[in-house]
Design an enzyme around this catalytic site. Structure first.
Site, mmCIF file in Angstrom:
data_model
loop_
_atom_site.group_PDB
_atom_site.id
_atom_site.type_symbol
_atom_site.label_atom_id
_atom_site.label_comp_id
_atom_site.label_asym_id
_atom_site.label_seq_id
_atom_site.Cartn_x
_atom_site.Cartn_y
_atom_site.Cartn_z
ATOM 1 N N ARG A 113 53.458 27.569 34.067
ATOM 2 C CA ARG A 113 52.438 26.956 34.943
ATOM 3 C C ARG A 113 52.975 26.608 36.333
ATOM 4 N NH1 ARG A 113 50.556 24.467 30.095
ATOM 5 N NH2 ARG A 113 48.757 25.659 29.389
ATOM 6 N N LYS A 135 50.209 33.225 50.178
ATOM 7 C CA LYS A 135 49.541 34.256 49.366
ATOM 8 C C LYS A 135 50.601 34.970 48.550
ATOM 9 C CE LYS A 135 45.473 35.744 51.980
ATOM 10 N NZ LYS A 135 44.841 36.885 52.661
ATOM 11 N N GLU A 177 52.242 44.187 62.215
ATOM 12 C CA GLU A 177 51.647 42.868 61.964
ATOM 13 C C GLU A 177 51.820 41.968 63.198
ATOM 14 O OE1 GLU A 177 49.720 42.263 59.430
ATOM 15 O OE2 GLU A 177 50.494 43.129 57.571
ATOM 16 N N LYS A 213 50.596 32.966 63.091
ATOM 17 C CA LYS A 213 50.094 33.015 61.711
ATOM 18 C C LYS A 213 49.981 31.600 61.147
ATOM 19 C CE LYS A 213 50.213 34.705 57.125
ATOM 20 N NZ LYS A 213 50.578 35.692 56.144
ATOM 21 N N GLU A 223 41.737 30.587 52.886
ATOM 22 C CA GLU A 223 40.898 31.675 53.392
ATOM 23 C C GLU A 223 39.406 31.480 53.099
ATOM 24 O OE1 GLU A 223 42.856 35.612 53.601
ATOM 25 O OE2 GLU A 223 41.007 36.363 52.719
ATOM 26 N N ARG A 227 40.883 31.937 58.415
ATOM 27 C CA ARG A 227 42.069 32.726 58.018
ATOM 28 C C ARG A 227 41.753 34.206 57.857
ATOM 29 N NH1 ARG A 227 46.819 31.370 53.564
ATOM 30 N NH2 ARG A 227 47.807 33.390 53.764
ATOM 31 N N ASN A 231 42.999 39.311 58.412
ATOM 32 C CA ASN A 231 42.694 40.555 57.688
ATOM 33 C C ASN A 231 42.260 41.683 58.611
ATOM 34 O OD1 ASN A 231 43.209 39.247 55.279
ATOM 35 N ND2 ASN A 231 41.079 38.571 55.044
ATOM 36 N N HIS A 234 42.917 45.329 57.786
ATOM 37 C CA HIS A 234 43.371 45.400 56.397
ATOM 38 C C HIS A 234 42.332 45.969 55.432
ATOM 39 C CE1 HIS A 234 46.791 43.285 57.922
ATOM 40 N NE2 HIS A 234 47.349 43.171 56.737
ATOM 41 N N HIS A 238 44.332 48.731 53.818
ATOM 42 C CA HIS A 238 44.724 48.664 52.402
ATOM 43 C C HIS A 238 44.261 49.905 51.645
ATOM 44 C CE1 HIS A 238 45.566 44.061 51.879
ATOM 45 N NE2 HIS A 238 46.633 44.739 52.234
ATOM 46 N N HIS A 254 53.432 49.715 54.510
ATOM 47 C CA HIS A 254 52.306 48.796 54.693
ATOM 48 C C HIS A 254 51.895 48.736 56.176
ATOM 49 C CE1 HIS A 254 49.716 45.326 53.970
ATOM 50 N NE2 HIS A 254 50.309 44.715 54.989
HETATM 51 N N1 LIG Z 1 51.570 37.535 51.385
HETATM 52 C C1 LIG Z 1 51.181 37.896 52.579
HETATM 53 O O1 LIG Z 1 50.597 37.111 53.328
HETATM 54 C C2 LIG Z 1 51.464 39.294 53.051
HETATM 55 C C3 LIG Z 1 51.247 39.646 54.396
HETATM 56 C C4 LIG Z 1 51.568 40.933 54.808
HETATM 57 C C5 LIG Z 1 52.071 41.862 53.897
HETATM 58 N N2 LIG Z 1 52.249 41.492 52.600
HETATM 59 C C6 LIG Z 1 52.806 42.449 51.619
HETATM 60 O O2 LIG Z 1 54.121 42.778 51.994
HETATM 61 C C7 LIG Z 1 54.450 44.049 51.425
HETATM 62 C C8 LIG Z 1 55.191 44.891 52.442
HETATM 63 O O3 LIG Z 1 56.391 44.232 52.776
HETATM 64 P P1 LIG Z 1 57.615 44.999 53.444
HETATM 65 O O4 LIG Z 1 57.131 45.841 54.524
HETATM 66 O O5 LIG Z 1 58.651 43.974 53.716
HETATM 67 O O6 LIG Z 1 58.071 46.026 52.294
HETATM 68 P P2 LIG Z 1 59.241 46.034 51.198
HETATM 69 O O7 LIG Z 1 59.413 44.738 50.544
HETATM 70 O O8 LIG Z 1 58.917 47.201 50.336
HETATM 71 O O9 LIG Z 1 60.557 46.341 52.055
HETATM 72 C C9 LIG Z 1 60.679 47.560 52.726
HETATM 73 C C10 LIG Z 1 62.020 48.265 52.400
HETATM 74 O O10 LIG Z 1 63.088 47.586 53.072
HETATM 75 C C11 LIG Z 1 64.155 47.326 52.150
HETATM 76 N N3 LIG Z 1 64.877 46.174 52.666
HETATM 77 C C12 LIG Z 1 64.502 44.882 52.603
HETATM 78 N N4 LIG Z 1 65.316 44.116 53.343
HETATM 79 C C13 LIG Z 1 66.257 44.940 53.852
HETATM 80 C C14 LIG Z 1 67.364 44.746 54.733
HETATM 81 N N5 LIG Z 1 67.622 43.553 55.289
HETATM 82 N N6 LIG Z 1 68.120 45.825 55.057
HETATM 83 C C15 LIG Z 1 67.828 47.062 54.560
HETATM 84 N N7 LIG Z 1 66.774 47.308 53.763
HETATM 85 C C16 LIG Z 1 65.993 46.256 53.423
HETATM 86 C C17 LIG Z 1 63.461 47.170 50.827
HETATM 87 O O11 LIG Z 1 64.327 47.372 49.753
HETATM 88 C C18 LIG Z 1 62.397 48.259 50.928
HETATM 89 O O12 LIG Z 1 62.955 49.493 50.593
HETATM 90 C C19 LIG Z 1 53.155 44.684 50.970
HETATM 91 O O13 LIG Z 1 53.096 44.645 49.568
HETATM 92 C C20 LIG Z 1 52.087 43.777 51.567
HETATM 93 O O14 LIG Z 1 50.923 43.728 50.790
HETATM 94 C C21 LIG Z 1 51.966 40.233 52.173
#
Ligand SMILES: NC(=O)c1ccc[n+]([C@@H]2O[C@H](COP(=O)([O-])OP(=O)(O)OC[C@H]3O[C@@H](n4cnc5c(N)ncnc54)[C@H](O)[C@@H]3O)[C@@H](O)[C@H]2O)c1
Length: 351
Positions: A113, A135, A177, A213, A223, A227, A231, A234, A238, A254
């Site tokens: 939980r 999120k 972003e 942000k 949201e 907020r 999006n 997105h 998405h 992404h």
């Molecule tokens: N929660 C939220 O508000 C929010 C907002 C925007 C995006 N997201 C989510 O975030 C995700 C995308 O995140 P992302 O772009 O970070 O992708 P990711 O986590 O897949 O990372 C991208 C790549 O970089 C590598 N990596 C990470 N740190 C590294 C470093 N310091 N050096 C070398 N390689 C490294 C990872 O292993 C991966 O291969 C999506 O799932 C998206 O939906 C969430």
């Protein structure tokens, strides 16, 4: 640079993890777990562990990639927590990009939980966007973030030095972003970013994006209204991301998918919320300088619309978009018809 206060937690910026070290010594957790993928384990964990001066910790590793942000990997995390004897006074430290911070936050917020978690984002995208705002979530059946919670971390610790090992493509992905933050909330910032280089990004810009942000999520943590401006790009983005994960040999990141979504939704904004043709042109030109054109076949447009129909932002079966009124201002809750969405995708295909 100053710490940013978010909903119930600090976002500590470039302090060499001194605040995380203090946090751990004050909180006296029964056990501390690190969640990593193979890249954050290799490139980021050693620096973190050294800065914290800790020898004993439990490590949970998952395979990198959006395709692994799912319930199977989540079950793997829960099982490891159980096997390693996690109790309700344990802490999960998520070290990685948005996949790790989203999935780790979700796993922690549902385990027994809810146990405490902190975020150590290691990609540009997760530093400027994914790790702030509470999120958490996973994908299911190619639907992005369809399962998730709002759960606030105890703290977010950002170190822009960790970006030194990030591949160029991932830096450009995160930059999308940042451009979004300018488009929805700060015209001058958008113009500043136009001149910036994603490969060599100034930490002050990262800090500024987080502030944008954070200002939004502070006003509307769950949201209910404002907020939704975050999006922008997105709804279509998405769908493009999910489609690419299923169909492309090398899937879009992404940020790349969201960049396409922003071009399409900027076009929609000219039809529905009065974005000027000049601002649309400005947006298209800017994105073209940073992002290669991605081929979307006309034949795929209807599949993309199908994916949009399952977007979690929809209400009463209508596809919901956040749209720009001008560069720097965004309006929420615009329902778009399938025809309008098709037109916007065709705009991208032909631009
Ligand atoms: N929660 C939220 O508000 C929010 C907002 C925007 C995006 N997201 C989510 O975030 C995700 C995308 O995140 P992302 O772009 O970070 O992708 P990711 O986590 O897949 O990372 C991208 C790549 O970089 C590598 N990596 C990470 N740190 C590294 C470093 N310091 N050096 C070398 N390689 C490294 C990872 O292993 C991966 O291969 C999506 O799932 C998206 O939906 C969430």
């Amino acid at each position: 640079m100053e710490t940013i206060q978010s909903i119930s937690y600090p976002v500590v910026f470039n302090d060499g993890f001194a605040a995380l070290k203090r946090f751990l010594s004050e909180k006296k957790y029964s056990k501390v777990f690190f969640l990593v993928d193979e890249n954050s384990e290799k490139y980021c964990l050693p620096l973190l562990v050294e800065s914290l001066g800790i020898q004993e910790y439990d490590l949970i590793e998952v395979t990198s990639g959006e395709e692994n942000k799912n319930i199977d990997f989540c079950i793997g995390i829960w099982k490891m927590l159980i096997d390693f004897g996690a109790d309700r006074n344990s802490l999960l430290i998520n070290v990685g990009g948005g996949v790790i911070t989203d999935m780790g936050g979700f796993a922690a917020s549902t385990f027994k939980r809810g146990i405490d978690f902190v975020q150590v984002p290691t990609t540009l995208l997760s530093q400027v966007d994914a790790s702030v705002g509470g999120k958490t979530g996973i994908d299911m059946d190619h639907l992005k973030n369809i399962i998730g919670t709002f759960a606030q971390p105890k703290a977010v610790f950002i170190d822009t030095n960790l970006l030194k090992t990030l591949p160029q493509r991932q830096l450009v992905s995160g930059f999308a972003e940042m451009l979004k933050h300018g488009l929805i909330a700060d015209r001058n910032y958008f113009y500043l970013l136009k001149e910036a280089s994603p490969e060599n990004i100034d930490p002050a810009l990262i800090h500024h994006s987080i502030k944008i942000k954070n200002k939004v999520v502070l006003q509307d943590p769950e949201e209910k209204g404002l907020r939704k401006i975050l999006n922008f790009g997105h709804t279509i983005g998405h769908a493009v991301e999910s489609f690419s994960l299923q169909n492309d040999q090398i899937a879009l990141t992404h940020g790349e998918a969201i960049a396409i979504g922003m071009i399409c939704e900027a076009f929609l904004s000219t039809q529905k919320t009065g974005l000027s043709a000049a601002d649309l042109q400005e947006i298209v030109t800017t994105f073209k300088t940073f992002y290669e054109k991605h081929t979307i076949k006309e034949a795929s447009v209807l599949d993309l619309i199908e994916l949009m129909k399952s977007d979690k932002k929809n209400a009463s079966g209508h596809i919901n978009c956040s749209l720009l009124t001008q560069i720097g201002q965004c309006a929420i809750d615009y329902f778009c018809t399938e025809e309008e969405l098709c037109q916007s995708l065709k705009f991208y295909i032909n631009c």
